[in-house]
Design an enzyme around this catalytic site. Structure first.
Site, mmCIF file in Angstrom:
data_model
loop_
_atom_site.group_PDB
_atom_site.id
_atom_site.type_symbol
_atom_site.label_atom_id
_atom_site.label_comp_id
_atom_site.label_asym_id
_atom_site.label_seq_id
_atom_site.Cartn_x
_atom_site.Cartn_y
_atom_site.Cartn_z
ATOM 1 N N SER A 188 -0.660 -14.263 2.591
ATOM 2 C CA SER A 188 -0.661 -12.811 2.785
ATOM 3 C C SER A 188 -0.005 -12.119 1.609
ATOM 4 C CB SER A 188 0.103 -12.450 4.059
ATOM 5 O OG SER A 188 1.503 -12.572 3.854
ATOM 6 N N ASP A 189 -0.436 -10.900 1.331
ATOM 7 C CA ASP A 189 0.352 -10.060 0.437
ATOM 8 C C ASP A 189 1.700 -9.814 1.114
ATOM 9 O OD1 ASP A 189 1.127 -8.491 -1.673
ATOM 10 O OD2 ASP A 189 -0.654 -7.231 -1.652
ATOM 11 N N CYS A 190 2.689 -9.432 0.337
ATOM 12 C CA CYS A 190 4.055 -9.385 0.872
ATOM 13 C C CYS A 190 4.209 -8.278 1.914
ATOM 14 C CB CYS A 190 5.051 -9.221 -0.266
ATOM 15 S SG CYS A 190 5.032 -10.667 -1.362
#
Length: 357
Positions: A188-190
């Site tokens: 996932s993106d942060c």
């Protein structure tokens, strides 16, 4: 690499794209991965396991830059899907190397997908695209990188056609895993998984535990953020099983095996890359070559290239002697950062004056 110490600093991605030179980008990313391995080897020797000392690099960004309100355009290769696919593929090959068993580093295709809307709205934005736009514009570069063997794919913050990208049945299950046959791991993106339940996000589910379960079931192996801290409670609540967690964990372990982290060092040729390559003269020359080739003039009025033997030069402006002007929002540091003023002064012949304000 530059966030973990001295390293060669190359031009921003949008600048490298302006070279239109895939062979040059391969040389650049090969130099980057050499320095990454050298740094990693040094960190291992000194038992320094801090952040940025590893071998997973969340690059390249192959989003298509079509909206000037987006804040990440400088990280991309521009607005053209064909060019982006070619340059991104070259960059991945240089980062990961060509060893039949081991990865030099693990590269990542991001942000999957259609992630180029208004920056302020990225955690709630719903990108609505037609099938033609999706398959002709926004997915081809990702497909090129998957075909090139990229080790990981990062799902984006936004929704695409009503589905959060990190829980999209279309993007993840139908396209990436089934149609393209992607074998690496998805991350996932942060803090993107927090958007599943946060007040200012997509509000797809109500709780952290539900968000964690949904992500795992969607194929997300790695969470940048803290949503997966809710996995144990999600299992207790019957939202998913330990076996489903193990299936995603096994993909992360496969990446670590491919990086050689569980093998004796003598079996892996990349463990022999020495610290001599870090910020070496050869790599600095390559950075300079890339910077020169990145400069594009729509029209030359005859002034450039600037003569170095004029009577007087006047350098003016707040960026002329600014370090910040040389650094992006994601940046590394270097032991020999040269400001515009220093660079210009170093090229002017003795007998010519340089004034600065």
């Amino acid at each position: 690499v530059g966030r973990s110490g001295n390293a060669t600093v190359f031009p921003q991605a949008i600048g490298m794209a302006a070279t239109f030179d895939k062979d040059l980008l391969f040389r650049v990313s090969s130099a980057i991965s050499d320095e990454a391995r050298a740094m990693f080897n040094a960190f291992q020797e000194s038992e320094n396991y801090k952040r940025y000392s590893g071998l997973s690099f969340w690059t390249p960004n192959v989003n298509i830059f079509r909206d000037p309100r987006w804040g990440r355009g400088q990280e991309t290769y521009g607005e053209d899907p064909f060019l982006t696919g070619i340059l991104g593929t070259a960059f991945v090959k240089g980062l990961q190397g060509d060893h039949p068993k081991y990865l030099k580093t693990a590269a990542c295709a991001k942000h999957y997908a259609v992630h180029s809307g208004p920056e302020k709205l990225r955690h709630e934005f719903n990108a609505k695209v037609t099938d033609q736009e999706l398959y002709d514009t926004y997915l081809p570069a990702f497909k090129s990188l998957v075909d090139a063997g990229v080790e990981s794919v990062m799902c984006a913050y936004n929704r695409t056609n009503d589905e959060p990208c990190c829980a999209s049945n279309l993007l993840l299950s139908e396209v990436l895993l089934t149609k393209w046959g992607f074998k690496g791991h998805i991350l996932s993106d942060c803090w993107a998984l927090n958007d599943f339940f946060s007040e200012n996000g997509h509000k797809t589910v109500a709780t952290r535990e539900e968000a964690a379960a949904l992500a795992v079931k969607s194929g997300i192996s790695l969470n940048c953020g803290d949503t997966y801290a809710g996995l144990a409670d999600a299992v207790r609540q019957g939202l998913l099983t330990e076996k489903e967690i193990d299936e995603q964990l096994s993909k992360l372990l496969r990446t670590r095996f491919k990086l050689g982290l569980f093998d004796p060092p003598e079996l892996n040729p990349y463990t022999k890359i020495s610290a001599d390559v870090v910020d070496s003269e050869e790599h600095r020359a390559l950075a300079y070559e890339t910077a020169v080739k990145s400069m594009v003039l729509l029209k030359n009025n005859g002034v450039l290239p600037l003569r170095n033997d004029l009577n007087r030069y006047y350098v003016v402006g707040p960026n002329a002697a600014s370090i910040d002007a040389l650094l992006g929002n994601y940046f590394g540091v270097n032991s020999k950062i040269v400001t515009f003023l220093e660079g210009i002064t170093s090229r002017v012949k003795i007998g010519s004056q340089v004034l600065y304000s």
